[in-house]
Design an enzyme around this catalytic site. Structure first.
Site, PDB file in Angstrom:
ATOM      1  N   CYS A   2       0.925  -1.110  -0.158  1.00  0.00           N
ATOM      2  CA  CYS A   2      -0.027  -0.177  -0.057  1.00  0.00           C
ATOM      3  C   CYS A   2       0.938   1.402   0.048  1.00  0.00           C
ATOM      4  O   CYS A   2       1.830   1.147   0.430  1.00  0.00           O
ATOM      5  CB  CYS A   2      -0.837   0.155   1.077  1.00  0.00           C
ATOM      6  SG  CYS A   2      -1.869  -1.370   1.363  1.00  0.00           S
ATOM      7  N   ARG A  27       3.056   0.099  -5.252  1.00  0.00           N
ATOM      8  CA  ARG A  27       2.959  -0.501  -4.230  1.00  0.00           C
ATOM      9  C   ARG A  27       1.571  -1.239  -3.724  1.00  0.00           C
ATOM     10  O   ARG A  27       1.403  -2.004  -2.711  1.00  0.00           O
ATOM     11  CB  ARG A  27       3.014   0.631  -2.912  1.00  0.00           C
ATOM     12  CG  ARG A  27       4.620   1.268  -3.026  1.00  0.00           C
ATOM     13  CD  ARG A  27       4.603   2.316  -1.874  1.00  0.00           C
ATOM     14  NE  ARG A  27       4.321   1.931  -0.420  1.00  0.00           N
ATOM     15  CZ  ARG A  27       5.589   1.429   0.065  1.00  0.00           C
ATOM     16  NH1 ARG A  27       6.692   1.770  -0.678  1.00  0.00           N
ATOM     17  NH2 ARG A  27       5.695   0.950   0.955  1.00  0.00           N
ATOM     18  N   TRP A  75      -3.030  -2.622  -1.494  1.00  0.00           N
ATOM     19  CA  TRP A  75      -2.448  -4.057  -2.044  1.00  0.00           C
ATOM     20  C   TRP A  75      -3.154  -4.712  -0.998  1.00  0.00           C
ATOM     21  O   TRP A  75      -2.761  -4.868   0.193  1.00  0.00           O
ATOM     22  CB  TRP A  75      -0.859  -4.178  -1.939  1.00  0.00           C
ATOM     23  CG  TRP A  75      -0.611  -5.504  -2.588  1.00  0.00           C
ATOM     24  CD1 TRP A  75      -0.802  -5.772  -4.090  1.00  0.00           C
ATOM     25  CD2 TRP A  75      -0.142  -6.660  -1.767  1.00  0.00           C
ATOM     26  NE1 TRP A  75      -0.248  -7.036  -3.891  1.00  0.00           N
ATOM     27  CE2 TRP A  75      -0.063  -7.659  -2.897  1.00  0.00           C
ATOM     28  CE3 TRP A  75      -0.190  -6.958  -0.412  1.00  0.00           C
ATOM     29  CZ2 TRP A  75       0.604  -9.139  -2.299  1.00  0.00           C
ATOM     30  CZ3 TRP A  75       0.332  -8.107   0.042  1.00  0.00           C
ATOM     31  CH2 TRP A  75       0.895  -9.069  -0.859  1.00  0.00           C
ATOM     32  N   ASN A 101      -0.600   1.584   6.065  1.00  0.00           N
ATOM     33  CA  ASN A 101       0.153   0.726   5.316  1.00  0.00           C
ATOM     34  C   ASN A 101       0.821  -0.098   5.983  1.00  0.00           C
ATOM     35  O   ASN A 101       1.546   0.222   7.089  1.00  0.00           O
ATOM     36  CB  ASN A 101       1.416   1.516   4.623  1.00  0.00           C
ATOM     37  CG  ASN A 101       2.316   0.483   3.858  1.00  0.00           C
ATOM     38  OD1 ASN A 101       2.322  -0.573   3.505  1.00  0.00           O
ATOM     39  ND2 ASN A 101       3.621   1.185   3.764  1.00  0.00           N
ATOM     40  N   GLY A 102       0.721  -1.431   6.021  1.00  0.00           N
ATOM     41  CA  GLY A 102       1.320  -2.548   6.938  1.00  0.00           C
ATOM     42  C   GLY A 102       0.169  -3.311   7.395  1.00  0.00           C
ATOM     43  O   GLY A 102      -0.691  -3.434   6.904  1.00  0.00           O
ATOM     44  N   GLU A 483      16.510 -16.649 -11.818  1.00  0.00           N
ATOM     45  CA  GLU A 483      15.977 -15.402 -12.151  1.00  0.00           C
ATOM     46  C   GLU A 483      15.344 -15.311 -13.426  1.00  0.00           C
ATOM     47  O   GLU A 483      14.227 -14.540 -13.675  1.00  0.00           O
ATOM     48  CB  GLU A 483      17.171 -14.308 -12.048  1.00  0.00           C
ATOM     49  CG  GLU A 483      16.895 -12.894 -12.354  1.00  0.00           C
ATOM     50  CD  GLU A 483      15.864 -12.207 -11.314  1.00  0.00           C
ATOM     51  OE1 GLU A 483      15.455 -12.969 -10.409  1.00  0.00           O
ATOM     52  OE2 GLU A 483      15.158 -11.089 -11.686  1.00  0.00           O
ATOM     53  N   LYS A 487      11.513 -14.321 -13.780  1.00  0.00           N
ATOM     54  CA  LYS A 487      10.971 -12.966 -14.501  1.00  0.00           C
ATOM     55  C   LYS A 487       9.758 -13.303 -15.425  1.00  0.00           C
ATOM     56  O   LYS A 487       8.887 -12.815 -15.642  1.00  0.00           O
ATOM     57  CB  LYS A 487      12.286 -12.562 -15.296  1.00  0.00           C
ATOM     58  CG  LYS A 487      12.908 -11.375 -15.237  1.00  0.00           C
ATOM     59  CD  LYS A 487      12.782 -10.274 -14.335  1.00  0.00           C
ATOM     60  CE  LYS A 487      12.194 -10.294 -13.253  1.00  0.00           C
ATOM     61  NZ  LYS A 487      12.644  -9.959 -11.839  1.00  0.00           N
ATOM     62  N   GLU A 490       6.457 -14.123 -13.516  1.00  0.00           N
ATOM     63  CA  GLU A 490       5.686 -13.267 -12.778  1.00  0.00           C
ATOM     64  C   GLU A 490       5.036 -12.420 -13.785  1.00  0.00           C
ATOM     65  O   GLU A 490       4.029 -11.463 -13.291  1.00  0.00           O
ATOM     66  CB  GLU A 490       6.649 -12.222 -11.789  1.00  0.00           C
ATOM     67  CG  GLU A 490       7.795 -11.616 -12.392  1.00  0.00           C
ATOM     68  CD  GLU A 490       8.637 -11.099 -11.194  1.00  0.00           C
ATOM     69  OE1 GLU A 490       8.203 -10.816 -10.135  1.00  0.00           O
ATOM     70  OE2 GLU A 490       9.890 -10.654 -11.422  1.00  0.00           O
ATOM     71  N   HIS A 506      15.974 -36.292 -12.362  1.00  0.00           N
ATOM     72  CA  HIS A 506      15.567 -36.999 -11.172  1.00  0.00           C
ATOM     73  C   HIS A 506      14.142 -36.637 -10.658  1.00  0.00           C
ATOM     74  O   HIS A 506      13.749 -36.554  -9.803  1.00  0.00           O
ATOM     75  CB  HIS A 506      16.472 -36.529  -9.679  1.00  0.00           C
ATOM     76  CG  HIS A 506      17.637 -36.704  -9.956  1.00  0.00           C
ATOM     77  ND1 HIS A 506      18.235 -38.085 -10.047  1.00  0.00           N
ATOM     78  CD2 HIS A 506      19.089 -36.189 -10.099  1.00  0.00           C
ATOM     79  CE1 HIS A 506      19.513 -38.203 -10.219  1.00  0.00           C
ATOM     80  NE2 HIS A 506      20.018 -37.050 -10.550  1.00  0.00           N
ATOM     81  N   LYS A 605       5.541  -4.322  -5.390  1.00  0.00           N
ATOM     82  CA  LYS A 605       6.795  -4.056  -5.721  1.00  0.00           C
ATOM     83  C   LYS A 605       7.464  -4.200  -4.293  1.00  0.00           C
ATOM     84  O   LYS A 605       8.570  -4.958  -4.190  1.00  0.00           O
ATOM     85  CB  LYS A 605       6.976  -2.773  -6.128  1.00  0.00           C
ATOM     86  CG  LYS A 605       8.767  -2.240  -6.201  1.00  0.00           C
ATOM     87  CD  LYS A 605       8.979  -2.383  -7.408  1.00  0.00           C
ATOM     88  CE  LYS A 605      10.562  -2.398  -7.725  1.00  0.00           C
ATOM     89  NZ  LYS A 605      11.027  -3.376  -8.679  1.00  0.00           N
TER      90      LYS A 605
HETATM   91  C1  G6P Z   1       8.784  -8.580  -4.119  1.00  0.00           C
HETATM   92  C2  G6P Z   1       9.012  -8.080  -5.699  1.00  0.00           C
HETATM   93  C3  G6P Z   1      10.098  -8.916  -6.059  1.00  0.00           C
HETATM   94  C4  G6P Z   1      11.487  -8.467  -5.261  1.00  0.00           C
HETATM   95  C5  G6P Z   1      11.115  -8.949  -3.742  1.00  0.00           C
HETATM   96  C6  G6P Z   1      12.195  -8.562  -2.762  1.00  0.00           C
HETATM   97  O1  G6P Z   1       8.337  -9.968  -4.206  1.00  0.00           O
HETATM   98  O2  G6P Z   1       7.934  -8.310  -6.432  1.00  0.00           O
HETATM   99  O3  G6P Z   1      10.755  -8.406  -7.499  1.00  0.00           O
HETATM  100  O4  G6P Z   1      12.534  -9.295  -5.622  1.00  0.00           O
HETATM  101  O5  G6P Z   1      10.084  -8.517  -3.474  1.00  0.00           O
HETATM  102  O6  G6P Z   1      12.301  -7.054  -2.706  1.00  0.00           O
HETATM  103  P1  G6P Z   1      13.411  -6.313  -2.201  1.00  0.00           P
HETATM  104  O7  G6P Z   1      12.918  -4.714  -2.303  1.00  0.00           O
HETATM  105  O8  G6P Z   1      13.599  -6.880  -0.831  1.00  0.00           O
HETATM  106  O9  G6P Z   1      14.565  -6.620  -3.043  1.00  0.00           O
END
Ligand code: G6P
Length: 610
Positions: A2, A27, A75, A101-102, A483, A487, A490, A506, A605
């Site tokens: 949020c 956010r 969120w 927020n929280g 990674e 990517k 997501e 396996h 994010k």
């Molecule tokens: C969220 C984001 C990811 C990110 C992760 C950790 O899940 O969608 O892209 O890698 O948080 O975030 P940070 O700010 O700790 O790197």
């Protein structure tokens, strides 16, 4: 997650709030709302479900005239994303409005107590509890600061609040614990925001509110108090970076812009730390003796930052010969980790606010470890709480799917590994100099890769109908595969998994059938033959292969349906290059499917909840 904003001044509040919320949409974007003072101490709330554009329309038709207000983009954590659950929340008499927020962890207990006292709830949120709790204490104390401080002593969890009291129409109140909140200082106007880009258009001077602090914000003054309502001194921080840095600059999406910003992000992160061919890295906060006696490194992180940690493990172990354990932060904190003396904990986080990473860092600190943060957001909670901080200089990252911040994190892992290796004499001076040169060459090589993005775009369009995609590699290639796979899934919603190439047989290989796409990464000379064999195991079962390798690897390329040849670099640094085509692949698949690249469903994010 949020995002919250607040404004107090002489201008109309609503457009300023909406504009600020647009910068915070990363956010969360399930619902949004604002509360603005109307006539005669009346607080007017406008809120709606869905994206901010829906709120913007509603606000422009209602056109509220107040010059003081708070806003929120949500969120969802407690209660589905609908209008009753959208913020701001009122007390019953609509005289107190709250954005939050929280997470209020003891909200059920508080809700029961308030219900027993006759309070009625209309939402399923934890936040509405706060509106009623404030009402309860305000009726008792007749003083908003006192009511807030009493409420804060009852609340467990994390929060940043923006609050309006109808009786105090010249004031915005704010408070925080473990969720970010900055106060922007203007001339005859002041602001609050979860993140500085939301207010950067209006001011560059900000003040960060500490944990358990209450800010009383009027248009010409800001006062900050602790829970005993003693005033505390705050310093003003000047933000130097530009607001354009947080905008799209002609790119269709933030993600593509940020992919293109990777050479600069890596250069800005690496160059200032290479001084006369050396990497002193004082920010690490470890003396040469401490480095020499290091027995173990624990890396904790979430999501892509965790994948950067996996790269870190391979390079630190290889170069500096120190055992490295990488943990998902959410696992580390509860697995009662055994932490020995002479060990350090490195927390990696773009935002510096990820709740699990913060908790893992605190656990390591509690057990007496020296803690280092690799963080992008200056002044963030993880940066403040760690014993030392190495900032990645990626600049603000807006797209939910991280690209440039991840690349800056792995560049920082290389810096740390090289610093440790030199002090521990596990590399020769000559080799060190070659590694430094290779590290410095990464930005140009990424630029080279980006200049050939069209072929990836064409191939991605062909792959948009895939249902399952596998990514395989060994060693550093496995870290990069993790990674690449994240990517893709997501932002394209295609199921994908990353496997250590040797592990596929396996179990998971049973999923490979005619036409299954397997992305095979093979950049490590000592593992090359092995990965080629593992790739042959899938092609003979009908898989199509997308190969990522250096030029001199014909055995892999001859059976590939598509390939990307990486520019030559010491294989130790291949992770910085191989991730770029994988980011572009994910981006173009998502685009071909017509999805919302920058704001994928269900994600946010900055994840400030457990
Ligand atoms: C969220 C984001 C990811 C990110 C992760 C950790 O899940 O969608 O892209 O890698 O948080 O975030 P940070 O700010 O700790 O790197």
């Amino acid at each position: 997650m949020c995002g919250i904003v607040g404004y107090i001044g002489d201008s109309l509040a609503a457009p300023i709030l909406i504009d600020g919320l647009k910068k915070l949409e990363y956010r969360g974007y399930d619902s949004a709302g604002i509360a603005v003072f109307g006539e005669k101490n009346h607080i007017n709330i406008i809120k709606t479900q869905g994206r901010l554009s829906a709120l913007e329309q509603l606000v422009s038709s209602e056109n509220p005239q107040g010059t003081i207000g708070i806003g929120h983009t949500r969120w969802a954590t407690h209660g589905e994303p609908n209008i009753p659950n959208a913020h701001p929340h009122f007390n019953e008499s609509k005289t107190i409005a709250v954005v939050h927020n929280g997470i209020i962890e003891n909200h059920n207990k508080l809700r029961d107590r308030l219900t027993a006292r006759g309070y009625r709830f209309i939402s399923h949120t934890d936040t509405e509890v706060v509106a009623h709790l404030l009402d309860y204490y305000y009726k008792k104390e007749k003083n908003p600061q006192k009511a807030i401080s009493m409420a804060l002593t009852r609340i467990e969890g994390s929060y940043a609040f923006g609050i309006l009291f109808a009786d105090e129409r010249d004031t915005v109140f704010a408070a925080r614990k473990d969720s970010p909140l900055a106060v922007g200082l203007g001339e005859n106007e002041n602001f609050i925001a979860s993140d500085a880009p939301a207010i950067l258009k209006h001011t560059r001077d900000v003040m960060y509110i500490g944990n358990h602090e209450i800010a009383v914000i009027q248009k010409d003054s800001v006062k900050v108090y602790n829970l005993d309502l003693e005033e505390t001194e705050k310093e003003t921080v000047r933000i130097e970076w530009d607001v354009e840095a947080a905008e799209k600059n002609g790119f269709e999406h933030f993600m593509l812009k940020e992919i293109y910003e990777q050479p600069a992000a890596i250069r800005d992160t690496v160059s200032p730390r290479i001084i006369g061919g050396n990497i002193p890295l004082d920010e690490l906060g470890l003396s040469e003796n401490a480095i020499k006696s290091l027995r173990k490194i624990h890396i904790v992180a979430c999501g892509s930052a965790y994948h950067a940690g996996v790269v870190g493990k391979y390079v630190i172990e290889k170069l500096a010969r120190i055992p490295v354990e990488v943990d998902l932060a959410s696992e580390f904190r509860y697995r009662k980790p055994i932490l020995e003396d002479n060990s350090v904990c490195i927390a990696i986080s773009q935002s510096g606010e990820t709740a699990d990473t913060l908790a893992a860092l605190r656990e390591a600190k509690r057990q007496g470890l020296f803690t280092v943060a690799i963080v992008n957001v200056i002044g963030s909670t993880i940066a403040r709480e760690a014993d030392s901080v190495i900032y990645t200089h990626a600049g603000p990252e807006i797209s939910v799917a991280t690209t440039k911040a991840y690349s800056a994190q792995i560049a920082t892992a290389y810096l740390v590994a090289l610093r440790l290796a030199l002090v521990r004499s596990t590399v020769t001076k000559e080799r060190f100099a070659e590694y430094v040169k290779a590290l410095e060459s990464i930005p140009d090589k990424i630029a080279e890769l980006l200049s050939d993005k069209e072929s990836i775009q064409h191939y991605a369009i062909e792959c948009a109908g895939e249902k399952d995609i596998f990514f395989i590699g060994r060693g550093i290639d496995y870290a990069a595969a993790l990674e690449g796979s994240l990517k893709l899934k997501e932002i394209s919603y295609i199921h994908s998994e990353a496997y250590a190439a040797g592990e596929l047989k396996h179990g998971t290989i049973s999923l490979v059938e005619d036409g299954t796409l397997v992305v095979s990464l093979a950049t490590q000379p000592d593992l090359y033959e092995k990965t080629v064999s593992n790739t042959a195991e899938v092609t003979c079962r009908g898989a199509d292969v997308f190969a990522l390798t250096f030029q001199d690897n014909p055995a892999l390329l001859q059976n590939a349906a598509f390939s990307v040849i990486l520019p030559e670099i010491d294989p130790l640094f291949s992770a910085s290059l191989s991730v770029v085509p994988l980011q572009l692949f994910a981006y173009y698949v998502s685009l071909a499917k017509g999805l919302d690249v920058d704001k994928p469903r269900n994600l946010a994010k900055s994840v400030t909840v457990e």
